[in-house]
Structure formats: structure tokens, C-alpha cells
Design a protein around this motif. Structure first.
Motif, PDB file in Angstrom:
ATOM      1  N   MET A 178       6.341   4.441  -7.755  1.00  0.00           N
ATOM      2  CA  MET A 178       7.374   4.628  -8.622  1.00  0.00           C
ATOM      3  C   MET A 178       8.113   3.450  -9.106  1.00  0.00           C
ATOM      4  O   MET A 178       9.220   3.448 -10.112  1.00  0.00           O
ATOM      5  N   ASN A 179       7.666   2.255  -8.875  1.00  0.00           N
ATOM      6  CA  ASN A 179       8.414   0.908  -9.065  1.00  0.00           C
ATOM      7  C   ASN A 179       7.253  -0.047  -9.404  1.00  0.00           C
ATOM      8  O   ASN A 179       6.110   0.138  -8.993  1.00  0.00           O
ATOM      9  N   PHE A 180       7.727  -1.184 -10.082  1.00  0.00           N
ATOM     10  CA  PHE A 180       6.699  -2.173 -10.398  1.00  0.00           C
ATOM     11  C   PHE A 180       6.735  -2.850  -9.377  1.00  0.00           C
ATOM     12  O   PHE A 180       7.397  -3.195  -8.271  1.00  0.00           O
ATOM     13  N   SER A 223       5.479  -6.776  -7.491  1.00  0.00           N
ATOM     14  CA  SER A 223       5.431  -8.311  -7.628  1.00  0.00           C
ATOM     15  C   SER A 223       4.436  -8.844  -6.602  1.00  0.00           C
ATOM     16  O   SER A 223       4.295  -8.299  -5.602  1.00  0.00           O
ATOM     17  N   TYR A 243       3.647 -12.567  -4.707  1.00  0.00           N
ATOM     18  CA  TYR A 243       4.481 -14.071  -4.368  1.00  0.00           C
ATOM     19  C   TYR A 243       3.314 -14.844  -3.449  1.00  0.00           C
ATOM     20  O   TYR A 243       2.467 -14.115  -2.587  1.00  0.00           O
ATOM     21  N   TYR A 260       1.587 -12.244  -0.968  1.00  0.00           N
ATOM     22  CA  TYR A 260       2.306 -10.772  -0.486  1.00  0.00           C
ATOM     23  C   TYR A 260       2.696 -10.018  -1.798  1.00  0.00           C
ATOM     24  O   TYR A 260       3.033 -10.596  -2.753  1.00  0.00           O
ATOM     25  N   TRP A 283      10.330  -2.320  -4.557  1.00  0.00           N
ATOM     26  CA  TRP A 283      11.505  -1.707  -4.143  1.00  0.00           C
ATOM     27  C   TRP A 283      11.066  -0.420  -3.586  1.00  0.00           C
ATOM     28  O   TRP A 283      10.140   0.311  -4.154  1.00  0.00           O
ATOM     29  N   LEU A 292      16.036   1.665  -7.377  1.00  0.00           N
ATOM     30  CA  LEU A 292      16.420   0.619  -7.440  1.00  0.00           C
ATOM     31  C   LEU A 292      17.862   0.475  -6.891  1.00  0.00           C
ATOM     32  O   LEU A 292      18.389  -0.588  -6.321  1.00  0.00           O
ATOM     33  N   SER A 294      18.652   1.666  -4.434  1.00  0.00           N
ATOM     34  CA  SER A 294      18.797   1.709  -2.904  1.00  0.00           C
ATOM     35  C   SER A 294      18.512   0.170  -2.537  1.00  0.00           C
ATOM     36  O   SER A 294      19.171  -0.099  -1.098  1.00  0.00           O
ATOM     37  N   LEU A 295      18.120  -0.794  -3.363  1.00  0.00           N
ATOM     38  CA  LEU A 295      18.464  -2.004  -2.904  1.00  0.00           C
ATOM     39  C   LEU A 295      17.506  -2.362  -1.663  1.00  0.00           C
ATOM     40  O   LEU A 295      17.855  -3.497  -0.844  1.00  0.00           O
ATOM     41  N   ASN A 296      16.565  -1.561  -1.248  1.00  0.00           N
ATOM     42  CA  ASN A 296      15.508  -1.930  -0.215  1.00  0.00           C
ATOM     43  C   ASN A 296      14.209  -2.377  -0.687  1.00  0.00           C
ATOM     44  O   ASN A 296      13.538  -1.780  -1.249  1.00  0.00           O
ATOM     45  N   TYR A 297      14.079  -3.683  -0.574  1.00  0.00           N
ATOM     46  CA  TYR A 297      12.698  -4.409  -0.965  1.00  0.00           C
ATOM     47  C   TYR A 297      11.731  -4.217   0.047  1.00  0.00           C
ATOM     48  O   TYR A 297      12.246  -4.577   1.310  1.00  0.00           O
ATOM     49  N   PHE A 326       8.092  -5.762   1.531  1.00  0.00           N
ATOM     50  CA  PHE A 326       6.869  -6.782   1.301  1.00  0.00           C
ATOM     51  C   PHE A 326       5.625  -6.074   2.115  1.00  0.00           C
ATOM     52  O   PHE A 326       5.632  -5.441   2.910  1.00  0.00           O
ATOM     53  N   THR A 335       1.835  -6.615   3.953  1.00  0.00           N
ATOM     54  CA  THR A 335       1.488  -7.144   5.310  1.00  0.00           C
ATOM     55  C   THR A 335       1.238  -8.507   5.147  1.00  0.00           C
ATOM     56  O   THR A 335       0.888  -9.380   6.099  1.00  0.00           O
TER      57      THR A 335
END
Lengths: 112, 123
Positions: free
Chosen positions: A31-33, A35, A37, A88, A92, A96, A98-101, A103, A105
Motif C-alpha cells: 500500500m505504500n511506495f 525506497s 538505501y 536496504y 511505511w 502514512l 502511522s509514522l511507522n517506517y 526497513f 533485512t
């Protein structure tokens, strides 16, 4: 523990291509984009890909991302020795608000 | 030019307290969320939490709720991560990063990162 699963390691010879997968669920990747790193231990992580497939300024087009359903993929073509490091995925979890990001493994890229 | 500069390495004993900092430059500090990330030795990145300096709204990962405190000082354009009682398991590298939108139609990401602060907790 991470809710996004990546292979521990991938490797290829210089000039070749590696693909890193990132498997999540309907509440995060679905449900989210996504990213990606790049991280060389002891240094600041670097944003490589955002919004599934967009490259910030300065990121070479050898790096590309995609997403389908609850999985995302990072491709690195024309592999260089300087690409050796950890990668990585991240997104989210939930809305959004929820501000819970979260990563992935992490995947170690080795240039043979 | 946006810069994020973290405080230096720290060594503490179990039971001690600690506050590390994340100083920012080159943008309106109050208008961007700042997040914190942990990396234990040999392990991956873990999300700790995030703060909006404009009103100090703060959200923690469930794994870190009650274990750390995130704060910010708008006058100093600095965010902080603190522990009241350190444990050996807190030994890790800690990163802070600014949250922003690369594209207005996209989702926020972390675009500028600090260099990391190594925290070692050992008796």
C-alpha cells in the motif's frame, strides 16, 4: 525483526547485473511506495530510489527500482567495485499517518 | 546546503544515562520530521522513531517505545535521542535523518542523513 525480507547476499562480476528482492505485505509494500538505501557501514546511508522507481539527483541510471504487489526489486546494472555494500528497501507500515517506517533485512552486494 | 551532523562516539557503563544529538543546517528545522535509526554490530537498520520539531509530535516504533526518548530544540535546530538507563544491548550505531518528499505525488523518504553516533555500553 524486520517485516521486509531481502536475500542476505547477492554477487556478480564487474559489469554484470544483480537483482535484489524485497518482500513485504499488504500493510506496507502493498500500500505504500518503496525506497532503497545504499549503506557502507560506518557511513551515512544514501537514498538510491524513492517512490518505487525514481532516482534522486545524482544517482546513476545503473540503479533502477520496481514494485509489483507486495514485492519490490532493485536492479544494479554495470556493476562496479564501488557498489559493494549493503542495500536496504524501506517503506511505511500502514498509513502514512502511522509514522511507522520499516526497513528490509538488508542485502550485501559483492563484486566478484 | 542541507547538512546533518551528529555528536561524537560515546562510551558508557550499564545503568548510566546518555543523550546524543543531531544538529541540522541549511533548511527550516521546524518544518521537517527527523527520524532515528539503529544499527547493531553486524545487523541491519532498525527504525526507532520520529519527531516533528514544529510541535514536538513524536512517534516511536513499538520495539523502542519506553526504551528511548526523542526530543528537539528548535532554537538549536537539533534533535536528540536519549536513554535514562543504558543496557549493553544498546551498543550500536545510531543515525538521524531528515524526512522529505522527493515528489509531491509520492511518499516521504529520508534524504539527508547524519554520519552516525557510535554508542558503546560496557562495564
Amino acid at each position: 525483526q524486520s517485516v521486509l525480507t531481502q536475500p542476505p547476499s547477492v554477487s556478480a562480476a564487474p559489469g554484470q547485473k544483480v537483482t535484489i528482492s524485497c518482500s513485504g505485505s499488504s500493510s506496507n509494500v502493498g500500500m505504500n511506495f518503496v525506497s532503497w538505501y545504499q549503506h557502507f557501514p560506518g557511513t551515512a546511508p544514501k537514498l538510491l530510489i524513492c517512490d518505487n522507481n525514481k532516482r534522486p539527483s545524482g544517482i546513476p541510471d545503473r540503479f533502477s527500482g520496481s514494485k509489483s504487489g507486495t514485492s519490490a526489486t532493485l536492479d544494479i546494472t554495470g556493476l562496479q567495485t564501488g557498489d559493494e555494500g549493503d542495500y536496504y528497501c524501506a517503506t511505511w507500515d500502514g498509513s502514512l499517518a502511522s509514522l511507522n517506517y520499516v526497513f528490509g533485512t538488508g542485502t550485501k552486494v559483492t563484486v566478484l | 546546503e542541507v547538512q546533518v551532523v551528529q555528536s561524537g562516539a560515546e562510551v558508557r557503563k550499564p545503568g548510566e544515562s546518555l543523550k546524543i544529538s543531531c544538529k541540522t543546517f541549511g533548511y527550516r528545522f521546524s518544518s521537517y520530521w527527523i527520524g532515528w535509526v539503529r544499527q547493531k554490530p553486524g545487523k541491519g537498520l532498525e527504525w526507532i522513531g520520529i519527531i516533528y520539531p514544529g510541535d514536538s509530535d513524536t512517534k516511536y516504533s513499538p520495539s523502542f517505545q519506553g526504551q528511548v526518548t526523542i526530543s528537539a530544540d528548535r532554537a538549536l535546530t537539533t534533535a536528540y535521542l536519549q536513554w535514562d538507563t543504558l543496557q549493553a544491548s544498546d551498543t550500536a550505531m545510531y543515525y538521524c535523518a531528515r524526512r522529505d518528499y522527493y515528489d509531491s505525488s509520492g511518499h516521504p523518504v529520508f534524504d539527508f542523513w547524519g554520519q552516525g553516533t557510535l554508542v558503546t555500553v560496557s562495564s
